[in-house]
Design an enzyme around this catalytic site. Sequence first.
Site, PDB file in Angstrom:
ATOM      1  N   THR A 141      23.726   0.968 -33.670  1.00 31.43           N
ATOM      2  CA  THR A 141      24.861   0.744 -34.566  1.00 31.43           C
ATOM      3  C   THR A 141      26.150   1.394 -34.065  1.00 31.43           C
ATOM      4  OG1 THR A 141      23.334   0.683 -36.413  1.00 31.43           O
ATOM      5  CG2 THR A 141      25.647   0.947 -36.948  1.00 31.43           C
TER       6      THR A 141
ATOM      7  N   SER B 257      31.983  -0.861 -35.485  1.00 25.49           N
ATOM      8  CA  SER B 257      32.353  -2.260 -35.741  1.00 25.49           C
ATOM      9  C   SER B 257      31.150  -3.182 -35.774  1.00 25.49           C
ATOM     10  CB  SER B 257      33.323  -2.747 -34.660  1.00 25.49           C
ATOM     11  OG  SER B 257      32.699  -2.699 -33.386  1.00 25.49           O
TER      12      SER B 257
ATOM     13  N   GLY C  96      27.733  -3.241 -37.789  1.00 23.13           N
ATOM     14  CA  GLY C  96      26.642  -2.880 -38.686  1.00 23.13           C
ATOM     15  C   GLY C  96      25.572  -3.931 -38.578  1.00 23.13           C
ATOM     16  N   SER C  97      25.720  -5.004 -39.361  1.00 18.50           N
ATOM     17  CA  SER C  97      24.764  -6.105 -39.282  1.00 18.50           C
ATOM     18  C   SER C  97      25.147  -7.087 -38.190  1.00 18.50           C
ATOM     19  CB  SER C  97      24.700  -6.839 -40.626  1.00 18.50           C
ATOM     20  OG  SER C  97      24.185  -5.991 -41.616  1.00 18.50           O
TER      21      SER C  97
ATOM     22  N   PHE D  72      19.257   0.071 -44.600  1.00 19.15           N
ATOM     23  CA  PHE D  72      18.950   0.077 -43.165  1.00 19.15           C
ATOM     24  C   PHE D  72      17.806  -0.862 -42.804  1.00 19.15           C
ATOM     25  CE2 PHE D  72      15.392   2.355 -44.239  1.00 19.15           C
ATOM     26  CZ  PHE D  72      15.348   3.723 -44.034  1.00 19.15           C
ATOM     27  N   GLU D  73      17.605  -0.995 -41.474  1.00 18.75           N
ATOM     28  CA  GLU D  73      16.682  -1.980 -40.908  1.00 18.75           C
ATOM     29  C   GLU D  73      17.023  -3.385 -41.388  1.00 18.75           C
ATOM     30  OE1 GLU D  73      12.605  -1.418 -40.457  1.00 18.75           O
ATOM     31  OE2 GLU D  73      12.753   0.630 -39.742  1.00 18.75           O
TER      32      GLU D  73
ATOM     33  N   ASN E 217      19.401  -5.735 -47.297  1.00 19.09           N
ATOM     34  CA  ASN E 217      18.660  -6.761 -48.038  1.00 19.09           C
ATOM     35  C   ASN E 217      19.458  -8.039 -48.205  1.00 19.09           C
ATOM     36  OD1 ASN E 217      16.723  -4.807 -48.179  1.00 19.09           O
ATOM     37  ND2 ASN E 217      16.635  -4.706 -50.408  1.00 19.09           N
TER      38      ASN E 217
END
Length: 616
Positions: A191, A194, A196-197, A426-427, A430
């Site tokens: 991570t 800029s 995250g996902s 995290f991971e 959702n």
Amino acid sequence: MNRLGHYVFRSGKSICKTDIHARSFASAAKTSTANPQDDKNRPNYSFLSNIFRGQVESKEMFPYPDVLSEEQKETINSLVDPFEKFFVEVNNPAKNDETSKIDQEVINQMQELGIYGMQPAEEYGGLGLNNTQNARLCQIVGEHDLGLGIHIGAHQSIGYKGIVLYGTPEQKQKYLPRLTNGKQVAAFVLTEPSSGSDAASIKTAAKLSDDGKHYIINGSKIWISNGGYAEVMTVFARTSEKQLTAFIVERSFGGVTSGPPEKKMGINCSNTTEVYFEDVKVPVENVLDEVGNGFKVAMNILNNGRYGMGATLSGTMKACIEKAVNHANNRLQFGNKIKEYGAIQEKIARMAMLQYVTESMSFQIAQNMDSGSLDYHLEAAISKVFSSESAWYVCDEAIQVLGGMGFMKDTGLERVLRDLRIFRIFEGSNDILRIFVALTGIQYAGANLKELQKALKSPASNLGFLSQEVSRRAMKKIGLGGTNLSGLVTPALKPQADSIAQCIDLFGKSVEALLIKYNKNIINEQFLLNCLANSAIDIYGSVVCLSRATRAVDQKLPTADHEVSLTKAWCAEASERVVANLSKTSSKSYLELFREMRNISKTVCDNEGINTTGII
């Protein structure tokens, strides 16, 4: 904390084009897995993928798996008592939370127990446990200390998991022995501020040296669990504009520094820092897998370990329920113990149902993986979403049952609630995972529709396929040939099986209707995608429970009647939610509601806050 929101999908053009058959959310996931669908000639046994076509693939669902041999059961049973004893007598979760660190004595005991190397083979110093055995120990961790669990999980579930999955024999021999004994700690370093996902926006760069012997890494990462003291890191950096590559990086290479520990809402004893790389020379032999395969490596590491979160949180829920029940059994109000009141009974029943579904999901997935399943990535994503939301609900309700006592620190539930909040982030947050599930399933269903359209253009060459497809659709249209689960379950659960079967048929029809209506633009309809994802979660949870409860009856387990009751209650409510969610996908009033929500959100964002007139 490395695991914060890095499920790597992007709604922009570079990764997720508007064409759903291009590199969309779903296709990104497809390329990231261990190869569940890489071989187009291999059947896809994923239960979830197939219900998007309105079909049932029961191979990995019924009967509920029992993969452990007697020897494996003895092995795991021999570890349970020492693990429990350690968490009760040695580790102090309240102290860990208060001091934001883990005492050296606790670390020493974990090293002796083998907690730092539960799954790697014994030849590398590990305990050599399979996924099912590991899940059982994860339950114990979750029951006692989620903060310590993050320290452990960041080390082995993702920190050095890439070496286990993709390491060369030389890499494994060099790194695993020093990591499995806990003398050195690992971290998963992905991570960035800029990204995250959206790992597509990673800026950390790895440039090949002029002599071709090293990659020079420069960049920074945020929220890295174990980041302040990890000696070995799985680092993801860009080797070209379009290539992400995974590297094994040692702090001893030089140029690796860490920021101060982050101050967090929960999981305080897990060390979370920024990590900086300045001209770090990494030998070319420390590339994990191949140059350019970093995205696949990252996704498969996460997919491979998600079942563990469900197992961990099923243990957390168990502990919360026990505290609530102990209070309900003893607390007198208005002349009765509060367990006699319907409001409390409903809370406890729902808490027990959520724990049962969570535990059933996680062990179903773990055992399927141990049986060689390659088609578990959607199931694992759903398990993560469901377990993290269910655990939050259960802990919150446990606090409610205890009343004022639940609000006090000494009870321990307020710490658990704070620790739990991160699991929905995290991971893969959702929100992202729901879209991932919906779009991956829709792509699978869309491929079938595409095949049908292609066959219709040349019917003479595709008579067999067309005949089968036309027959299937015609039978369903007149109410025949629908999904039938009743032959797979114990007689007491046949009505529930029939109800869920009807939900599966309705689900398949709804997916097809949305595909026909929106085609490639379905990717922009996230309100509708959430309805599909929530329906898929309820269907999967119901079928898992039907399978597990049937196992309990067939094996004449003493808990069989209770498991049947849990399943009946769960399926009753889940089937109603499925019908309600799927009705929203075609309801004009709900589509209008979704448009209003878009408008409200746009207005609030444009005004940087609420936009209503003051009352006074």
